[in-house]
Motif scaffolding. Sequence first.
Motif, PDB file in Angstrom:
ATOM      1  N   TYR A   1      -3.908  10.061  -0.005  1.00 42.47           N
ATOM      2  CA  TYR A   1      -2.342  10.032   0.241  1.00 42.47           C
ATOM      3  C   TYR A   1      -1.985  10.056   1.681  1.00 42.47           C
ATOM      4  O   TYR A   1      -2.666  10.857   2.626  1.00 42.47           O
ATOM      5  CB  TYR A   1      -1.773  11.299  -0.434  1.00 42.47           C
ATOM      6  N   LEU A   2      -0.992   9.224   2.165  1.00 43.57           N
ATOM      7  CA  LEU A   2      -0.628   9.009   3.474  1.00 43.57           C
ATOM      8  C   LEU A   2       0.609   9.192   3.599  1.00 43.57           C
ATOM      9  O   LEU A   2       1.485   8.294   2.871  1.00 43.57           O
ATOM     10  CB  LEU A   2      -1.213   7.666   4.106  1.00 43.57           C
ATOM     11  N   SER A   3       1.365   9.881   4.577  1.00 41.37           N
ATOM     12  CA  SER A   3       2.653   9.979   4.685  1.00 41.37           C
ATOM     13  C   SER A   3       3.412   8.664   5.619  1.00 41.37           C
ATOM     14  O   SER A   3       2.615   8.542   6.550  1.00 41.37           O
ATOM     15  CB  SER A   3       3.135  11.266   5.439  1.00 41.37           C
ATOM     16  N   SER A   4       4.210   8.175   4.929  1.00 39.43           N
ATOM     17  CA  SER A   4       5.056   7.225   5.636  1.00 39.43           C
ATOM     18  C   SER A   4       3.956   6.229   6.372  1.00 39.43           C
ATOM     19  O   SER A   4       3.983   5.789   7.542  1.00 39.43           O
ATOM     20  CB  SER A   4       5.870   7.633   6.873  1.00 39.43           C
TER      21      SER A   4
ATOM     22  N   THR B   1      -2.073   3.621  -3.638  1.00 39.64           N
ATOM     23  CA  THR B   1      -2.386   2.502  -4.572  1.00 39.64           C
ATOM     24  C   THR B   1      -2.336   1.197  -3.772  1.00 39.64           C
ATOM     25  O   THR B   1      -1.255   1.006  -2.838  1.00 39.64           O
ATOM     26  CB  THR B   1      -1.449   2.226  -5.752  1.00 39.64           C
ATOM     27  N   LEU B   2      -3.025   0.175  -3.928  1.00 35.52           N
ATOM     28  CA  LEU B   2      -3.015  -1.231  -3.496  1.00 35.52           C
ATOM     29  C   LEU B   2      -2.723  -2.192  -4.349  1.00 35.52           C
ATOM     30  O   LEU B   2      -3.261  -2.269  -5.241  1.00 35.52           O
ATOM     31  CB  LEU B   2      -4.582  -1.467  -2.837  1.00 35.52           C
TER      32      LEU B   2
ATOM     33  N   GLY C   1       2.637 -13.201  -9.770  1.00 36.33           N
ATOM     34  CA  GLY C   1       2.363 -12.215 -10.501  1.00 36.33           C
ATOM     35  C   GLY C   1       1.622 -10.929  -9.341  1.00 36.33           C
ATOM     36  O   GLY C   1       1.082 -11.584  -8.480  1.00 36.33           O
ATOM     37  N   TRP C   2       1.785  -9.805  -9.957  1.00 33.30           N
ATOM     38  CA  TRP C   2       1.054  -8.814  -9.246  1.00 33.30           C
ATOM     39  C   TRP C   2      -0.235  -8.099  -9.986  1.00 33.30           C
ATOM     40  O   TRP C   2      -0.376  -8.456 -11.111  1.00 33.30           O
ATOM     41  CB  TRP C   2       2.239  -7.644  -9.270  1.00 33.30           C
ATOM     42  N   SER C   3      -0.978  -7.539  -9.027  1.00 29.39           N
ATOM     43  CA  SER C   3      -2.051  -7.020  -9.639  1.00 29.39           C
ATOM     44  C   SER C   3      -2.476  -5.843  -8.842  1.00 29.39           C
ATOM     45  O   SER C   3      -2.118  -5.643  -7.619  1.00 29.39           O
ATOM     46  CB  SER C   3      -3.562  -7.945  -9.652  1.00 29.39           C
ATOM     47  N   ILE C   4      -3.004  -4.569  -9.338  1.00 33.63           N
ATOM     48  CA  ILE C   4      -3.352  -3.702  -8.710  1.00 33.63           C
ATOM     49  C   ILE C   4      -5.005  -3.822  -8.468  1.00 33.63           C
ATOM     50  O   ILE C   4      -5.788  -4.307  -9.012  1.00 33.63           O
ATOM     51  CB  ILE C   4      -3.389  -2.231  -9.762  1.00 33.63           C
TER      52      ILE C   4
ATOM     53  N   ILE D   1       0.903  -0.994  -0.002  1.00 30.74           N
ATOM     54  CA  ILE D   1       0.007   0.020   0.090  1.00 30.74           C
ATOM     55  C   ILE D   1       0.892   1.252  -0.069  1.00 30.74           C
ATOM     56  O   ILE D   1       1.822   1.376   1.006  1.00 30.74           O
ATOM     57  CB  ILE D   1      -1.028   0.139   1.146  1.00 30.74           C
ATOM     58  N   GLY D   2       0.747   1.965  -1.052  1.00 32.13           N
ATOM     59  CA  GLY D   2       1.661   3.049  -0.950  1.00 32.13           C
ATOM     60  C   GLY D   2       1.327   4.254  -2.262  1.00 32.13           C
ATOM     61  O   GLY D   2       0.377   3.810  -3.017  1.00 32.13           O
TER      62      GLY D   2
END
Length: 191
Positions: free
Chosen positions: A74-77, A52-53, A62-65, A41-42
């Motif tokens: 948006y979250l910081s750190s 984006t997750l 494999g990866w997926s969004i 998550i970032g």
Amino acid sequence: MDFVDIEHYDPYNDTWARTCPAVKYVTNFTATACHGKLYVIGSCAVKYNALTLQCYNPVIDGWSIICSPFIPKYLSSPRCVSVEGLIYLIADNTKKVYCYDPLANMWQKVQLLHMLHENGGLVALDGQLFATGGHWKGMEGDYGVEVEVYNRGLNSWKVECFLPRLWIYSGTCSVFLDPSQWSDPFPIDET
């Protein structure tokens, strides 16, 4: 570099190997395992993009969004942990806490923390969440570092304790291994 380089560790062979890179480039992210998959998550902190997750499935390598309703902005750190099939997410300098259910693909807000936590961490132990981190207290510049504990059944946080030393930056890690579940022991290095 426009990708996130991922490696995984095999404790049986004591080796590291590359895994295919994540789909979307992120610099401001957190990761946790849940239901046998890896969730990242970032966002790209340089561009202040929305979160984006992404999900890595080792079965298909494999990866997926994952497009998910109500994903936080948006979250910081950010920091996240998985507890009993749910992913909990907090961020720096905010009291907001979120919970993601991967099976239902839904986000929801959780009870707010009592205090802002800067440069801290989030771990799960015995089904509870522990959030650490410090904050400035008032104009006199005192800095305190608290540990808050989340009781999931009561949906409530409480200040558990204050750390004995003032840490400006801290990280956390929690590992519990149940060796009774393994059929073969780890190899012993006899050198």
